[in-house]
Write an enzyme that holds these catalytic residues in place. Structure first.
Site, PDB file in Angstrom:
ATOM      1  CD  GLU A 278      92.696  39.807  34.938  1.00 57.59           C
ATOM      2  OE1 GLU A 278      91.967  40.766  35.254  1.00 57.59           O
ATOM      3  OE2 GLU A 278      93.472  39.244  35.735  1.00 57.59           O
TER       4      GLU A 278
ATOM      5  NE  ARG B 251      89.880  45.338  29.546  1.00 62.14           N
ATOM      6  CZ  ARG B 251      90.398  45.723  30.703  1.00 62.14           C
ATOM      7  NH1 ARG B 251      91.420  46.563  30.761  1.00 62.14           N
ATOM      8  NH2 ARG B 251      89.885  45.268  31.826  1.00 62.14           N
TER       9      ARG B 251
ATOM     10  CD  GLU C 242      90.372  47.570  34.561  1.00 61.24           C
ATOM     11  OE1 GLU C 242      91.263  47.068  33.857  1.00 61.24           O
ATOM     12  OE2 GLU C 242      90.513  48.643  35.165  1.00 61.24           O
TER      13      GLU C 242
ATOM     14  CB  THR D  54      91.673  44.635  37.731  1.00 62.03           C
ATOM     15  OG1 THR D  54      91.330  45.660  36.823  1.00 62.03           O
ATOM     16  CG2 THR D  54      90.751  43.452  37.558  1.00 62.03           C
TER      17      THR D  54
ATOM     18  CG  ASP E 210      92.181  52.583  37.932  1.00 64.82           C
ATOM     19  OD1 ASP E 210      91.917  52.118  39.054  1.00 64.82           O
ATOM     20  OD2 ASP E 210      91.966  51.969  36.869  1.00 64.82           O
TER      21      ASP E 210
ATOM     22  CD  GLU F 254      90.113  49.406  39.452  1.00 58.57           C
ATOM     23  OE1 GLU F 254      90.610  50.234  40.256  1.00 58.57           O
ATOM     24  OE2 GLU F 254      90.261  49.481  38.224  1.00 58.57           O
TER      25      GLU F 254
ATOM     26  CG  HIS G  36      94.716  42.991  36.684  1.00 65.44           C
ATOM     27  ND1 HIS G  36      93.764  42.663  35.743  1.00 65.44           N
ATOM     28  CD2 HIS G  36      95.149  44.241  36.359  1.00 65.44           C
ATOM     29  CE1 HIS G  36      93.617  43.684  34.886  1.00 65.44           C
ATOM     30  NE2 HIS G  36      94.457  44.642  35.237  1.00 65.44           N
TER      31      HIS G  36
ATOM     32  CG  ASP H 183      88.628  52.233  35.511  1.00 64.73           C
ATOM     33  OD1 ASP H 183      88.070  53.347  35.508  1.00 64.73           O
ATOM     34  OD2 ASP H 183      89.686  52.000  34.907  1.00 64.73           O
TER      35      ASP H 183
ATOM     36  CD  GLN I  36      93.411  49.828  28.724  1.00 71.34           C
ATOM     37  OE1 GLN I  36      92.290  49.331  28.860  1.00 71.34           O
ATOM     38  NE2 GLN I  36      94.379  49.668  29.615  1.00 71.34           N
TER      39      GLN I  36
ATOM     40  CE  LYS J 231      91.829  51.121  32.000  1.00 68.36           C
ATOM     41  NZ  LYS J 231      91.412  50.039  32.930  1.00 68.36           N
TER      42      LYS J 231
ATOM     43  CB  THR K 114      85.050  55.214  37.023  1.00 66.71           C
ATOM     44  OG1 THR K 114      86.086  55.162  36.047  1.00 66.71           O
ATOM     45  CG2 THR K 114      85.460  54.428  38.256  1.00 66.71           C
TER      46      THR K 114
ATOM     47  NE  ARG L  25     104.686  43.399  29.158  1.00 64.19           N
ATOM     48  CZ  ARG L  25     103.620  44.097  29.589  1.00 64.19           C
ATOM     49  NH1 ARG L  25     102.981  44.918  28.773  1.00 64.19           N
ATOM     50  NH2 ARG L  25     103.209  43.978  30.831  1.00 64.19           N
TER      51      ARG L  25
ATOM     52  CE1 TYR M 275      99.184  49.179  25.227  1.00 66.71           C
ATOM     53  CE2 TYR M 275     100.158  49.725  27.337  1.00 66.71           C
ATOM     54  CZ  TYR M 275     100.049  48.870  26.267  1.00 66.71           C
ATOM     55  OH  TYR M 275     100.800  47.729  26.236  1.00 66.71           O
TER      56      TYR M 275
END
Lengths: 420, 420
Positions: free
Chosen positions: B360, B234, B198, B346, B125, B200, B132, B230, B237, B250, B254, B141, B241
């Site tokens: 999002e 969250r 997601e 995504t 992936d 995709e 995204h 996918d 993850q 994840k 899928t 961040r 991660y």
């Protein structure tokens, strides 16, 4: 448990890796013959396809050893695994009435070429040695922030690339990749200059899961173990790994030893995981001694030079067992399948000479090792890197054989023709 | 290129997803029959196993459609892919002399159950939509550090879990997992509370590689495309991660759409990648228009409620194409194999209603969406999430069909019995 003796007399010495107590499983060929399943006993291999065809090893109505991999047998589950081991112990034990009939099924290991013992369905690599995680974290973030906050609560891992898993003896081509030096503003595509090994154990999943499993159920799913070297391009990895983890830095190759040592053979060597600062959550709690007392060594042999042992450690130093890793892996409902290969993560002890990677042994290149008359921070072209492993029993040992590979120079620029 | 007409008249309307120009490939079954390969034409499916057995589609000496997946055909390479498409265009075109003979090989789609079209050998992936990556980076961040330093220089990706890929229509069980709330000192094992989709595209690799490949060679290796969701936990993850990337967050599932739209069908819709701040290194440079103009929509249907479109975007907004992702994937020498599935990452546009995930769309839960009379920050039990996609031609469209799934409640505590 003492040494069990075999009529294959080479198997009866105290330091031979493949006594009757071991019976590791591999895939071999002789000359131009097709690869087929076999079991190692002393210096010989019992050809299981031949033994099955001759009616000496018959566990099911359908044949289990027609294909050149162990997946078909693994899928039958633990009762058949036990039946096979019992049958082989009888057939190969001293005084076996089948000795004469087996003669035509025996092949000297010195005549055999080894192949991948399984079809690797998927490959996952963990990060479960606290010493390794602390060493690497200290190099990159200082000792106070060495362990990520999640590390003491679950076995951190990432999905690797099954297509890149190769059997011991396969040459390893130094990879090209995108790297960025701190001295430069922009990245470059070049051969890796920080190519490394990782000393690991690999656990092979034998039976499938469809939802979360307990640690005990996970342990029951494991078929056996191999030595594993997760070749790593540290410069590629360093530039790519934030935020989604290692990718091309770990995708060139992962080598495994050719003989699968079964969980059954390792039972006498179970040891406890270490004391924990935080109790694990229920789905990861130990269900008994979960690790194994397996001595591990690493030797480096420069081209034309002498072999030199550069590390010695033990699998029992890990913080998480393979069963805990597998339970974590399945916790989201991720379907696990026969042939899944789980790398333990680099096995590093507490002492400087017990570290399982060049990154740690040379402390990121700041303290190069003396190898004969040369020095090494990372692997150089022509170097042979060999992992060995064995559990020491009472008058016998359970050996894994070797996991070895030679570093070939990078290929010429693969994109020379596309340069503008 | 205008609409090509078929004797299957339902294929001849301007807004039907499966005109003769499309000819997407899937695997279907009828009633209790075995699954088999088929090609969609209008509201019908041509049964390729039957057509091969009847001598109507014969490309090679050996049969290509005995197995219930497209891997055997894919492995034959682009010349055979073209031969098949040409033969099917002739057979199914208006005025085809084979119409009567084909009658026995045609199955109504409404009678068919769809299955996985390929054996997914490995699943990777990517993270190749700049919008995204910027949105997610901004949430975690801030906007000044939203894109990681490597992001504009190479397609960042991670290896996912092939065993968890399922065909559209499969129900999705909300996963359990280890999460840590900022409000608590210690993690907990609980059902995911931030379960997401997601949007995709998935690219399917048809032919293998053994070393680095150019972007043009990579493009030649791609067999076709599917819609891909996918599913992402969250909260799992977010805790797991760092530092090795997404793993159990994840791994639940899928979903892919059942019909593979071939690269050949998409040729008229190629578009350029966007302008770049940094020129790509040689091994990643565009070799022509690399993306496709494919409209993508997402609808959410609460249990018992009405379907509501929650996002609309276009695949042409991506920063990296599938061919560039594949070239990067192979750059370390990683062997790529037929059946590899590459998720685009995504697909998010620039506008708030063109974002490809709940994360999002609800801005991390801070701006819940209005869905009918309810609100949604993440997916709730009983929600149906559906992706759709189509390229708009001159009087016809190339549709992907739907990629849909319903969220089932988490199972009862799988570890209740192990609690101490």
């Amino acid at each position: 448990m003492p040494l069990k003796t075999s009529w294959v007399t080479s198997a009866n010495s105290a330091d031979h890796p493949f006594p009757l107590n071991n019976l590791p499983y591999g895939v071999f060929s002789q000359g131009d013959d097709d690869p087929r399943c076999g079991v190692a006993i002393g210096d010989m291999i019992l050809d299981l396809r031949a033994a099955e065809e001759n009616g000496l090893v018959v566990l099911m109505e359908e044949p289990l050893f027609e294909a050149p991999y162990w997946n078909d047998l693994m899928e039958q589950g633990p009762a058949v695994w036990t039946a096979l081991r019992n049958r082989l112990t009888d057939l190969l034990g001293e005084g076996s009435p089948a000795q004469a009939a087996l003669h035509a099924c025996m092949v000297p290991q010195s005549d055999a070429q080894m192949h991948m013992p399984i079809v690797v369905s998927e490959y996952t690599d963990f990060y479960a040695s606290r010493n390794h995680a602390f060493n690497v974290g200290t190099m990159f973030r200082g000792p106070d922030n060495a362990l990520p906050p999640n590390w003491l609560h679950m076995p951190i891992g990432y999905n690797g690339r099954a297509s890149s898993v190769v059997v011991s003896g396969t040459d390893i081509r130094r990879p090209w990749g995108q790297v960025k030096s701190p001295k430069h503003d922009l990245p470059a595509f070049q051969p890796s200059r920080r190519f490394d090994f990782e000393l690991e154990m690999g656990a092979i999943v034998g039976t499938p899961s469809e939802g979360p499993v307990t640690v005990q159920q996970a342990d029951d799913m494991i078929f056996g173990y191999v030595l594993l070297n997760d070749w790593s391009a540290r410069d590629i990895q360093g530039w790519e790994y934030v935020p989604l983890g290692p990718f091309q830095g770990k995708a060139t190759a992962t080598s495994i030893s050719p003989w699968i040592v079964t969980k059954a053979a390792l039972e006498p060597f179970r040891t406890d995981t270490p004391p924990r600062e935080f109790a694990l959550l229920d789905h990861l709690k130990d269900c008994g001694p979960m690790l194994y007392d397996i001595d591990l060594t690493v030797t480096l042999t420069p081209a034309g030079g002498a072999a030199q042992q550069i590390s010695r450690t033990n699998y029992a130093t890990m913080y998480y067992s393979a069963a805990q890793q597998l339970a974590h892996h399945a916790s989201s409902g991720c379907p696990m399948t026969p042939g899944d290969l789980l790398g333990s993560g680099t096995v590093s002890g507490t002492e400087p000479d017990s570290r399982g990677s060049m990154l740690e042994l040379s402390w990121g290149g700041q303290e190069p090792m003396q190898i004969g008359e040369a020095t090494r921070s990372f692997l150089e072209d022509g170097d042979r890197l060999t992992l060995s492993g064995a559990a020491q029993g009472d008058g016998y040992s359970i050996g894994f054989g070797r996991c070895t590979g030679v570093i070939l120079p990078a290929q010429p620029d693969p994109f020379a023709e596309t340069k503008g």
